[in-house]
Design an enzyme around this catalytic site. Structure first.
Site, PDB file in Angstrom:
ATOM      1  CB  CYS A   2     -27.697 -20.232 107.571  1.00 30.21           C
ATOM      2  SG  CYS A   2     -28.881 -20.368 106.219  1.00 30.21           S
ATOM      3  CD  GLU A 105     -25.114 -25.147 108.170  1.00 31.21           C
ATOM      4  OE1 GLU A 105     -23.976 -24.752 107.865  1.00 31.21           O
ATOM      5  OE2 GLU A 105     -25.914 -24.455 108.827  1.00 31.21           O
TER       6      GLU A 105
END
Length: 229
Positions: A2, A105
């Site tokens: 992340c 992502e």
DNA sequence: CCAGACGTTGTT
DNA sequence: GTCTGG
DNA sequence: CCAGACGTTGTT
DNA sequence: GTCTGG
């Protein structure tokens, strides 16, 4: 992992969702980058009220000599967080929640190409990453507080995009996770293993949006067509 | 003993 | 601060 | 995570 | 290519 996330929520929404009596200072943002100041939710001492605090994203262990490597500790693997020298004390004593409304992502297309995706919950538009915070005193005695986001193997639903993802802490576990008196680290680790896979939604976003410079006007307004309905 | 690392991700 | 490698 | 720098000297 | 800063 992340490496960027969104927090498109108002102070009122954040305070309501996390049971804060004082509203955090916050304007909705959709491109939060490492090293920036973000609000975390924490309980610092036994029986104290939940509080929010602005801290830098990228954990600096208390024994760091300088702050140059903080940005490399933006994530901590949940599988090893209890043992790693950089994280174990924070895992024992300084767990926190990191409010978020989505995260990015990057899917690796080939060696040169990456496609960013914005990922959010199917329901529950405002949620929390499981995080740790730390306090570092600079050589000049300046207090610097930082945090990191715990990661785990990606859910079935999104692992075609990316192998790893941040851990989402469910509301029924907020209190235990935040409890600085929680003695059982086995229990703390258990809280990091969700019983049910979450519901996710995701959409491609343009490289231009995600490459937007993060300095200057730090609260960028999300383009309408970049949001989920 | 001291010196140097202490992390994640992805990619090779 | 604590651990590992030399 | 991405973007941007990646160097030295001396002078302003 | 690799490191630093945001």
């Amino acid at each position: 992992m992340c490496g960027r996330f969104t927090l498109n929520a108002t102070p009122e929404q954040i305070a309501e969702t996390f049971g804060l009596s004082i509203r955090p200072e916050w304007s909705p943002r959709y491109n939060i980058a490492p090293t920036q100041l973000i609000p975390i939710v924490r309980v610092t001492t036994a029986n104290a009220a939940r509080e929010w605090q602005m801290v830098h994203w990228g954990l600096l262990p208390s024994w760091s000599r300088d702050r140059t490597r903080a940005a490399s500790l933006i994530n901590a693997r949940s599988e090893t967080v209890a043992e790693k020298p950089s994280f174990r004390e924070a895992f024992r004593h300084r767990r926190c929640l990191i409010p978020a409304s989505g995260f990015y992502e990057w899917e690796t297309i080939d060696k040169k190409t990456k496609q960013p995706y914005l990922i959010a919950r199917g329901e529950q538009s405002l949620f929390a990453f499981a995080g740790l915070w730390e306090r570092w005193i600079s050589p000049e005695q300046e207090v610097v507080e930082t945090c990191t986001i715990l990661t785990t193997a990606a859910d079935e639903a999104i692992k075609h995009l990316h192998e790893r993802m941040p851990i989402i802490m469910e509301p029924e576990h907020y209190e235990e996770w935040l409890d600085p008196q929680l003695e059982s680290m086995a229990r703390a680790e258990e809280l990091l293993r969700p019983t049910q896979p979450a519901e996710w939604k995701w959409r491609q976003v343009s490289t231009a949006v995600n490459n937007a410079r993060t300095e200057g006007p730090i609260c960028l307004e999300p383009p309408r067509d970049q949001l989920f309905q």
